[in-house]
Scaffold this active site. Sequence first.
Site, mmCIF file in Angstrom:
data_model
loop_
_atom_site.group_PDB
_atom_site.id
_atom_site.type_symbol
_atom_site.label_atom_id
_atom_site.label_comp_id
_atom_site.label_asym_id
_atom_site.label_seq_id
_atom_site.Cartn_x
_atom_site.Cartn_y
_atom_site.Cartn_z
ATOM 1 N N GLN A 188 9.299 3.166 -7.721
ATOM 2 C CA GLN A 188 8.192 3.431 -6.770
ATOM 3 C C GLN A 188 8.129 4.914 -6.405
ATOM 4 O O GLN A 188 7.039 5.454 -6.215
ATOM 5 C CB GLN A 188 8.341 2.550 -5.532
ATOM 6 N N ASP A 192 -2.767 -5.752 -17.740
ATOM 7 C CA ASP A 192 -1.795 -4.681 -17.978
ATOM 8 C C ASP A 192 -1.903 -4.136 -19.402
ATOM 9 O O ASP A 192 -0.891 -3.882 -20.070
ATOM 10 C CB ASP A 192 -0.360 -5.156 -17.678
ATOM 11 N N GLY A 251 0.793 -1.227 0.000
ATOM 12 C CA GLY A 251 0.000 0.000 0.000
ATOM 13 C C GLY A 251 0.823 1.273 0.000
ATOM 14 O O GLY A 251 0.358 2.314 0.465
ATOM 15 N N SER A 252 2.044 1.218 -0.562
ATOM 16 C CA SER A 252 2.822 2.468 -0.586
ATOM 17 C C SER A 252 2.179 3.490 -1.536
ATOM 18 O O SER A 252 2.237 4.694 -1.277
ATOM 19 C CB SER A 252 4.285 2.216 -0.964
ATOM 20 N N ASN A 300 -5.315 1.514 -13.354
ATOM 21 C CA ASN A 300 -4.285 0.676 -12.732
ATOM 22 C C ASN A 300 -2.936 1.351 -12.875
ATOM 23 O O ASN A 300 -2.718 2.118 -13.822
ATOM 24 C CB ASN A 300 -4.248 -0.689 -13.433
ATOM 25 N N MET A 356 -3.550 -7.648 -6.804
ATOM 26 C CA MET A 356 -2.913 -8.751 -7.515
ATOM 27 C C MET A 356 -3.890 -9.775 -8.090
ATOM 28 O O MET A 356 -3.513 -10.906 -8.369
ATOM 29 C CB MET A 356 -1.901 -9.452 -6.589
ATOM 30 N N LEU A 408 -9.566 -9.055 -12.654
ATOM 31 C CA LEU A 408 -11.028 -8.870 -12.604
ATOM 32 C C LEU A 408 -11.631 -9.345 -13.923
ATOM 33 O O LEU A 408 -11.060 -9.110 -14.998
ATOM 34 C CB LEU A 408 -11.337 -7.386 -12.353
ATOM 35 N N HIS A 444 1.079 0.308 -13.233
ATOM 36 C CA HIS A 444 1.921 -0.852 -13.542
ATOM 37 C C HIS A 444 3.385 -0.420 -13.554
ATOM 38 O O HIS A 444 3.725 0.621 -14.134
ATOM 39 C CB HIS A 444 1.514 -1.437 -14.906
HETATM 40 C C1 GRF Z 1 3.454 -1.110 -7.508
HETATM 41 O O1 GRF Z 1 4.760 -1.235 -7.988
HETATM 42 C C2 GRF Z 1 2.475 -1.038 -8.642
HETATM 43 O O2 GRF Z 1 3.001 -0.463 -9.790
HETATM 44 C C3 GRF Z 1 2.160 -2.494 -8.896
HETATM 45 O O3 GRF Z 1 2.178 -3.095 -7.623
HETATM 46 C C4 GRF Z 1 3.029 -2.356 -6.765
HETATM 47 C C5 GRF Z 1 2.214 -2.028 -5.540
HETATM 48 O O4 GRF Z 1 3.001 -1.454 -4.536
HETATM 49 N N1 GRF Z 1 0.910 -2.636 -9.593
HETATM 50 P P1 GRF Z 1 2.332 -0.858 -3.244
HETATM 51 O O5 GRF Z 1 1.462 -1.945 -2.636
HETATM 52 O O6 GRF Z 1 1.551 0.352 -3.641
HETATM 53 O O7 GRF Z 1 3.497 -0.537 -2.325
#
Ligand code: GRF
Length: 185
Positions: free
Chosen positions: A169, A143, A14-15, A105, A88, A91, A107
């Site tokens: 990130q 994706d 959830g960053s 989304n 993850m 859908l 990615h």
């Molecule tokens: C991120 O790198 C996003 O691009 C991918 O999953 C990761 C989720 O990271 N879909 P977080 O849970 O938001 O830290």
Amino acid sequence: MIKNGLIIFISGNGSNLNAILQSPIAHFVQAVLSDNPNAPGLKIAQHYNKASHIINPDDCTTNKQWEDNIHDIINNYQPQLIALAGFMRILSHDFIAQQSAKIVNIHPSLLPLFPGLKTHQRAIDANVKKHGCTIHWVTTLVDDGPIIAQSSLDVLPNDTALSLKARVQKLEHCLYPKTLQTLLI
Ligand code: GRF
């Protein structure tokens, strides 16, 4: 309860959720939904006093039942957007078609390069000079879907999958709130 906001779907850390909840669009976030009862991101939702819902597929007998449960939650909030942030699960076509909210989304690659998993290692193995992240509309293909925004960086000669992930990130945490802000009316 506010309507026409944003629901964020997570499965893990959830960053990105954290970045959104620290941004000027935080007040749009109506709720957080996780398929994973142990997702660390649920604690972030709690920290920011956001409602969270766990819809665990292990508690459902079919995928349709799981998606119906998600649909019922969404219906209560009537969001204008659903933002997948490290969600993850795939859908189904029916679920996506059923939503009046648009689904986006994030990615961790410069799509159309490297859909799927292990994107940072694959970028290193492919010797690409640029890597980054993409925000796109969700379609029934994984994706895939029209690209809304991208952010890129140079891959450094000594980059590892971990170092690249950390730098990508940082881009994500900037790009996702900024892009969602442009999509929210
Ligand atoms: C991120 O790198 C996003 O691009 C991918 O999953 C990761 C989720 O990271 N879909 P977080 O849970 O938001 O830290």
